[in-house]
Design an enzyme around this catalytic site. Structure first.
Site, short mmCIF file in Angstrom:
data_model
loop_
_atom_site.label_atom_id
_atom_site.label_comp_id
_atom_site.label_asym_id
_atom_site.label_seq_id
_atom_site.Cartn_x
_atom_site.Cartn_y
_atom_site.Cartn_z
N HIS A 71 9.87 -3.34 8.31
CA HIS A 71 8.71 -3.76 7.52
C HIS A 71 9.06 -4.13 6.08
O HIS A 71 8.65 -5.17 5.57
CB HIS A 71 7.66 -2.64 7.51
CG HIS A 71 6.42 -3.01 6.77
ND1 HIS A 71 5.58 -4.04 7.17
CD2 HIS A 71 5.86 -2.50 5.64
CE1 HIS A 71 4.57 -4.13 6.34
NE2 HIS A 71 4.72 -3.23 5.39
N SER B 189 3.34 -6.94 2.59
CA SER B 189 2.37 -6.13 3.32
C SER B 189 0.96 -6.28 2.75
O SER B 189 0.41 -7.38 2.73
CB SER B 189 2.84 -4.67 3.32
OG SER B 189 2.11 -3.89 4.23
N PHE C 214 0.83 -1.20 0.00
CA PHE C 214 0.00 0.00 0.00
C PHE C 214 0.87 1.25 0.00
O PHE C 214 1.75 1.41 0.85
CB PHE C 214 -0.89 -0.03 1.24
CG PHE C 214 -1.82 1.13 1.40
CD1 PHE C 214 -2.89 1.29 0.54
CD2 PHE C 214 -1.64 2.05 2.41
CE1 PHE C 214 -3.77 2.36 0.70
CE2 PHE C 214 -2.51 3.10 2.58
CZ PHE C 214 -3.57 3.27 1.72
N ASP D 92 8.70 -4.43 13.38
CA ASP D 92 8.00 -3.87 12.23
C ASP D 92 7.19 -2.68 12.73
O ASP D 92 6.35 -2.81 13.61
CB ASP D 92 7.07 -4.94 11.64
CG ASP D 92 6.35 -4.50 10.37
OD1 ASP D 92 6.13 -3.29 10.19
OD2 ASP D 92 5.99 -5.38 9.58
#
Length: 253
Positions: free
Chosen positions: A223, A93, A25, A194
């Protein structure tokens, strides 16, 4: 709309085993490009699309929603499945979340999944407010570039479009409700430290997927582990995963 330099999609024609990769995203294909190139060098056919609204401006992204991003991934999957004997799906993710959705929808047509720090739980308080916040502010600070490795940079937006973010809870809810449909082997790479996705998502996958799930830690990454210190571990591990679970041989260039 001009693309941010480096955010273009990536394609490579290799053998009969295909791999579809999906970025996260507000990110771009750049975050997965080294991974894609590693798999391509092993003789795989690789597709790394750019999701709608990504790689341009956050203002453009504010006019898109999860259905638009998933539709692009679905199109890329169907294209790969039409020219490859088998297709594996991988993602980072939100891309990991949509990879799981593809497996739910397409069943055994997805041979296996590798997901890195997947996001399937709404564990960010700001996102819980997004359906209302979108009427007040157009954007909030971005989530890109959570990387431990010095000098490594993720190409992504510095602002998060709230209207686009407000569509995420519906996707998460849908994916969680049908996790029981996933019977393919799943390999998860998880960064204990993360700053974007909390560990709730991996815990839920552990409880739901059972014996077909393997979780490996990325102890030296944040992350965006695909650009971080554990990137090579992910690249080699995912290639090993494909060699283990593919029923047709990989083709070297």
């Amino acid at each position: 709309m001009p693309l941010m330099p480096g955010s273009a999609p990536y394609q490579h024609e290799g053998g009969q085993v295909g791999v579809l990769l999906c970025h996260g995203f507000t990110g771009t294909p750049q975050s997965l490009r080294p991974w894609a190139e590693h798999l391509a060098a092993a003789g795989l056919t690789v597709s790394l699309p750019r999701l709608p609204g990504h790689g341009t401006t956050w203002q453009e992204m504010s006019h898109t929603r999860w259905e638009d991003w998933y539709a692009e991934l679905e199109h890329a999957f169907e294209s790969l499945a039409g020219r490859c004997a088998e297709v594996f799906v991988m993602g980072l993710s939100l891309g990991g979340c949509m990879a799981l959705r593809l497996a739910e929808v397409h069943g055994p047509s997805v041979r296996g999944l590798v997901v890195v720090n997947p996001s399937i739980v709404n564990d960010v308080w700001l996102l819980k407010l997004a359906p209302l916040l979108k009427f007040v502010v157009p954007s909030v600070p971005g989530v890109a570039n959570d990387i431990k490795k010095e000098g490594a940079v993720e190409l992504g937006y510095t602002r998060t479009p709230v209207r686009a973010a407000a569509t995420l809870p519906r996707l998460w809810s849908l994916v969680r409700s049908e996790l029981h449909l996933i019977t393919q082997p799943v390999l998860v790479y998880h960064s204990p430290e993360d700053h974007v996705v909390k560990p709730h998502s991996v815990r839920l996958l552990r409880r739901t997927l059972g014996d077909n799930l393997e979780v490996r830690e990325c102890p030296d990454s944040y992350h965006v582990a695909t650009l971080d210190n554990d990137a090579e571990r992910i690249f080699e591990g995912s290639l090993e995963f494909i060699r283990t679970h593919a029923s047709v041989p990989l083709q070297r260039d």
